[in-house]
Design an enzyme around this catalytic site. Structure first.
Site, PDB file in Angstrom:
ATOM      1  N   HIS A  25       0.849  -1.203   0.000  1.00 36.51           N
ATOM      2  CA  HIS A  25       0.000   0.000   0.000  1.00 36.51           C
ATOM      3  C   HIS A  25       0.879   1.246   0.000  1.00 36.51           C
ATOM      4  O   HIS A  25       1.186   1.788  -1.046  1.00 36.51           O
ATOM      5  CB  HIS A  25      -0.932  -0.042   1.209  1.00 36.51           C
ATOM      6  N   HIS A  31      -2.081  -1.031 -10.752  1.00 35.31           N
ATOM      7  CA  HIS A  31      -2.981  -0.517  -9.726  1.00 35.31           C
ATOM      8  C   HIS A  31      -4.268  -1.319  -9.758  1.00 35.31           C
ATOM      9  O   HIS A  31      -4.722  -1.729 -10.827  1.00 35.31           O
ATOM     10  CB  HIS A  31      -3.277   0.968  -9.995  1.00 35.31           C
ATOM     11  N   ASP A  71       2.955   6.334  -6.903  1.00 30.94           N
ATOM     12  CA  ASP A  71       4.198   6.145  -6.162  1.00 30.94           C
ATOM     13  C   ASP A  71       5.433   6.265  -7.047  1.00 30.94           C
ATOM     14  O   ASP A  71       6.511   6.608  -6.565  1.00 30.94           O
ATOM     15  CB  ASP A  71       4.207   4.775  -5.484  1.00 30.94           C
TER      16      ASP A  71
END
Length: 379
Positions: free
Chosen positions: A225, A265, A316
């Site tokens: 996460h 994702h 990210d």
């Protein structure tokens, strides 16, 4: 496997929300009707927090009052600072330290013992305090573990400016402050991701808001996460130290069975819209510094993974090089994620309280049946 079994609750609807919307096929993210592109360009983090908590963007006067109220809540009680010092001395992992700190904040919150945990006004006040204090706590923890004095917060700086000031003991320039502010906007909410759902599950039992946020922090700490951006930067540094072409490094890593972080994702089937915005920021920071290698490495990896694996980067991937070029320590990337996402966590908890039903999914039993107990002396 039966079609009605949804591992990881994938595709399962558990709530209706007015907070954020994701179109994974179109690469679209919306907060309360506003696209993330417009918010990142034209709204501050404080404006976005106000939007999430109050349902609309503030007027100039409302923003001034709201920002002032947030700023006055930045100071930490002596007991919280003592706890942070102990965590720093113990060399605690930053996310574990943050989890403990958030829980400790409840002991010094005037509304923590409010008889009605669903009271809207009390929860907005608690949300404001938690959101205002997390940057102070994180900056203090980072300075103490490095043997530096704690820098007290200032009320005349924005949320992003004040954090960078407390972190580095100097006012940030406009470029750095604007970059962090934009990153906070991008991370403020994202539907029912794992940490938000964790907070909602906790709140659904009519537990308090501090407990819900503590649950969310613990969930965000997982490498699947919140830890991906730190892992991306570790990868980029490893590539730099190896003197290999980024594409060659990735090819070798995949052949060794290693994962390349920052791609794919659960919701997006195309490039994460937040990655597009952060990619532009990473490029701009590289150009300003006269060193494009981190951005160039990232682009080369993105193109290769896209061609070979059909995967697009998530938020990210480019936040890693963006934060690194800002001088932020790699192991506090995820706590900074939490520093932003707390706005969304608390907004979803408040929304959960408004029409609450305790979360209680079921599991299909696949174990043994009809066993008999053998006497203990015969086992």
């Amino acid at each position: 496997m039966s079609d009605d079994l949804k591992r990881g609750l994938e595709g399962v609807l558990v709530a209706e929300s007015e907070l954020s919307f994701i179109d994974g096929d179109a690469g679209k993210l919306v907060y309360r009707g506003y696209t993330i592109e417009d918010l990142a360009r034209d709204a501050s983090y404080e404006e976005v927090v106000y939007l999430l908590w109050h349902g609309e963007l503030p007027t100039q006067d409302e923003l001034a009052e709201f920002s002032s109220e947030m700023a006055t809540e930045r100071e930490l009680a002596d007991g919280v600072l003592a706890e942070i010092r102990e965590l720093a001395d113990a060399d605690e992992v930053p996310m574990a330290a943050l989890r403990t700190i958030v829980s400790t904040l409840s002991a010094y919150d005037d509304d923590a013992d409010h008889e009605d945990v669903t009271d809207l006004e009390a929860n907005v006040r608690k949300s404001r305090r938690i959101t205002a204090k997390i940057p102070t706590a994180l900056a203090a923890f980072n300075r103490l573990r490095n043997g530096n004095d704690v820098v007290s917060p200032r009320e005349d700086l924005s949320h992003a400016e004040n954090f960078l000031y407390m972190l580095n003991d100097e006012e940030p320039d406009e470029v750095l402050a604007d970059t962090l502010d934009m990153a906070l906007v991008l991370h403020a909410d994202h539907g029912l991701n794992a940490s938000t759902f964790s907070a909602m599950v906790t709140a659904s039992t009519l537990s308090d808001l501090h407990s819900a946020v503590t649950s969310a922090v613990g969930t965000l700490a997982g490498s699947l996460h919140g830890g991906a951006n730190a892992n991306v930067m570790k990868m980029l540094k490893e590539i730099d130290e190896s003197d290999k072409d980024p594409t060659k490094w990735v090819t070798d890593a995949l052949a060794e069975g290693r994962r390349v972080p920052g791609f794919g994702h659960r919701v997006y089937n195309v490039k994460d819209p937040r990655a597009k915005i952060l990619g532009e920021k990473s490029e701009a920071l590289g150009e300003a510094a006269g060193d494009m290698k981190w951005y160039d490495y990232s682009v080369a990896i993105e193109e290769y993974i896209g061609e070979e694996k059909g995967l697009a980067p998530n938020v990210d991937f480019y936040s890693a090089s963006t934060y690194y070029q800002m001088g932020i320590p790699v192991d506090i990337y995820t706590p900074i994620f939490a520093m932003s996402r707390v706005a969304g966590w608390t907004a979803h908890v408040i929304e959960q309280y408004e029409d609450n039903r305790i979360m209680r999914p079921r599991a299909r039993y696949v174990g043994e049946e009809d066993l008999t107990i053998t006497p203990i002396d015969e086992r």
